[in-house]
Scaffold this motif. Structure first.
Motif, PDB file in Angstrom:
ATOM      1  N   THR A   1      83.117   8.382 143.678  1.00 51.23           N
ATOM      2  CA  THR A   1      82.021   7.926 143.480  1.00 51.23           C
ATOM      3  C   THR A   1      81.639   8.977 144.912  1.00 51.23           C
ATOM      4  O   THR A   1      80.459   8.911 145.257  1.00 51.23           O
ATOM      5  CB  THR A   1      81.423   6.624 144.434  1.00 51.23           C
ATOM      6  N   GLY A   2      82.454   9.482 145.701  1.00 55.22           N
ATOM      7  CA  GLY A   2      81.465  10.022 147.150  1.00 55.22           C
ATOM      8  C   GLY A   2      81.393   8.984 148.147  1.00 55.22           C
ATOM      9  O   GLY A   2      81.090   9.189 149.065  1.00 55.22           O
ATOM     10  N   ARG A   3      81.456   7.684 148.009  1.00 57.68           N
ATOM     11  CA  ARG A   3      80.938   6.901 148.925  1.00 57.68           C
ATOM     12  C   ARG A   3      82.245   5.882 149.626  1.00 57.68           C
ATOM     13  O   ARG A   3      83.619   5.862 148.794  1.00 57.68           O
ATOM     14  CB  ARG A   3      79.770   5.566 148.467  1.00 57.68           C
ATOM     15  N   VAL A   4      82.371   5.168 150.508  1.00 53.56           N
ATOM     16  CA  VAL A   4      82.698   4.432 150.960  1.00 53.56           C
ATOM     17  C   VAL A   4      82.812   2.753 150.347  1.00 53.56           C
ATOM     18  O   VAL A   4      82.224   2.481 149.935  1.00 53.56           O
ATOM     19  CB  VAL A   4      82.648   4.256 152.258  1.00 53.56           C
ATOM     20  N   HIS A   5      84.064   2.961 149.922  1.00 55.96           N
ATOM     21  CA  HIS A   5      84.352   1.088 149.645  1.00 55.96           C
ATOM     22  C   HIS A   5      83.992   0.316 150.192  1.00 55.96           C
ATOM     23  O   HIS A   5      83.896   0.287 151.064  1.00 55.96           O
ATOM     24  CB  HIS A   5      86.056   1.097 149.215  1.00 55.96           C
TER      25      HIS A   5
ATOM     26  N   GLU B   1      90.649   2.067 147.354  1.00 58.71           N
ATOM     27  CA  GLU B   1      89.888   2.394 148.603  1.00 58.71           C
ATOM     28  C   GLU B   1      89.563   4.125 148.088  1.00 58.71           C
ATOM     29  O   GLU B   1      88.596   4.902 148.645  1.00 58.71           O
ATOM     30  CB  GLU B   1      90.139   1.918 149.631  1.00 58.71           C
ATOM     31  N   LEU B   2      90.918   4.480 148.280  1.00 65.13           N
ATOM     32  CA  LEU B   2      91.048   6.161 148.513  1.00 65.13           C
ATOM     33  C   LEU B   2      90.419   6.936 146.469  1.00 65.13           C
ATOM     34  O   LEU B   2      89.542   7.438 146.710  1.00 65.13           O
ATOM     35  CB  LEU B   2      92.392   6.291 148.567  1.00 65.13           C
TER      36      LEU B   2
END
Length: 84
Positions: A65-69, A58-59
């Protein structure tokens, strides 16, 4: 924490890997009551290894991507519904 966990510590390191990207490592240190160390230690180690893989995945996704998984986003939404 369960009663048999005496202490727990988590250490993170972010270091250059020489390829223009950071290398992230972390260690989890757990101290259990003696009898539970024999019983629960191997089970907890297996669970922490599985969790570590998820956390690092996830990190990596977030850093690229700069987005949350998507998996984490779903978990957050589920937790918000439970809290309301």
């Amino acid at each position: 924490m369960p009663f048999f966990v005496k202490s727990m510590m988590n250490t993170w390191r972010i270091e250059p890997n020489g390829k223009g990207q950071p290398q992230v490592t972390f260690e989890i240190g757990v101290s259990l009551l003696p009898i539970f160390a024999q019983i629960m230690g191997p089970l907890m180690k297996k669970q922490f290894n599985k969790l570590a893989s998820i956390i690092l995945d996830e990190l990596k996704y977030f850093s690229e991507t700069g987005r949350v998984h998507p998996r984490k986003e779903k978990q957050i939404k589920t937790n918000m519904v439970k809290a309301s």
